[in-house]
Design an enzyme around this catalytic site. Structure first.
Site: not given
Ligand code: ADP
Length: 310
Positions: A85, A118, A120, A145, A147-148, A172
């Site tokens: 990552r 990513p 942020d 997120d 909205a979900r 996020h």
């Protein structure tokens, strides 16, 4: 109003499409290092326009971003097999070194809206590289997120997502925090409302909604390889809040002085969005567990940001 989008892949083009569908902007310019892709996406989106709006959609080079009030950054590279990552993050930071400079030269007054993941950390990178005040470098953060979360709570209680007032805070990503303790249906606490209509909102229901929000991206990616419609619409929503100076409260990510004792970290809390970008930050009252989870999320982002050579 003219809007630029750098990165005409799935996320950038979905944002362009959602913007054209929502109306309210006069011109969208798509830029990508792959010219042919940017051209094709612009042409395809422009053919949807006559059904709904009059937005001019075209592709261009960086200098075509001149005069843009907002530039969405959705450019990035995907993970190579075996790549960590952090290695991916370093390659995306490298992409931003070029892109942010080119955008700043072409459109020095633009607000930057960051979508690259990513998100942020990339928001932190773009803030540092641009030299802009944090209020003008906005990451899409947990807008999707949130909205979900609203959608699943609304579905469970049988009300529209717009009538659910609830936010996802922090990263996020895996460490995000669903703020249950201050969530409302209309103006009523969720539990009281659930009681009134005879629905359960116990730990099992909450856990399944939490799982639905937290793991949505994994499920979508396993089925179709990528997520883009949801975030495209979320980006268009943020653009509209800025373009119309709506002063909407949306959960987005900017570099924030202090969150739960963690300093200088980009993450999401609800923020007031208007013509000048972020106008105010809101720090919801949380219970102890939520506070601890938000602190942990902030620390994780901070560590990952610091591991990057900026
Ligand atoms: P996503 O699903 O996040 O949109 P894609 O791979 O579909 O991912 O899109 C990323 C886009 O970013 C690609 O179209 C790629 O060409 C573009 N891109 C990558 N690096 C740069 C760069 N340095 N400048 C402009 N565009 C770039």
């Amino acid at each position: 109003m003219k809007i630029g989008i750098v990165g005409a892949g799935m996320v950038g083009s979905s944002a362009g499409y959602a913007l054209a569908m929502m109306g309210g902007v006069s011109e969208i310019v798509l830029v990508d290092r792959n010219d042919a892709l940017a051209r094709a996406q612009a042409e395809d989106i422009s053919h949807a326009v006559p059904f709904v709006s009059a937005t001019l959609v075209r592709s261009g080079a960086y200098h075509d971003l001149a005069g843009a009030r907002i530039v969405i950054l959705a450019a990035g590279v995907s993970q190579k097999p075996g790549e960590t990552r952090l290695e991916l993050l370093e390659r995306n930071a490298e992409v931003f070194r070029k892109v942010v400079e080119a955008v700043r030269n072409a459109a020095p007054d633009a607000i930057l809206l960051i979508a690259t993941n990513p998100v942020d950390i990339m928001t932190h990178v773009a803030t540092k590289l641009s030299g802009l005040p944090p209020q003008r470098v906005i990451g899409s953060g947990t807008i999707l997120d949130t909205a979900r979360f609203r959608s699943l709570v609304g579905r469970h209680l049988g009300i529209s997502p717009q009538s659910v007032h609830a936010y996802v805070l922090g990263e996020h990503g895996d460490s995000e925090v669903l703020a249950w303790s201050n969530a409302r249906a209309g103006s009523i606490g969720l539990e009281t409302f659930a009681d009134q209509i005879g629905k359960r909102l116990d730990a099992t229901v909450r856990q399944s909604i939490d799982d639905g929000v937290r793991n949505a991206a994994y499920r979508i990616i396993s089925g179709k390889g990528a997520t883009y419609y949801g975030i495209g619409a979320g980006l268009a929503r943020i653009v509209n809040a800025i373009a119309r100076d709506q002063r909407d409260v949306l959960s987005v990510s900017i570099v924030t002085d202090m969150v739960e004792g963690v300093t200088d970290v980009a993450l999401s809390v609800p923020r007031v969005i208007g013509a000048d970008g972020v106008l105010a930050d809101l720090f919801p009252e949380l219970d102890r567990d939520e506070q601890a989870a938000l602190r942990k999320s902030a620390m994780l982002i901070k560590e990952a940001t610091e591991s990057l050579r900026l």
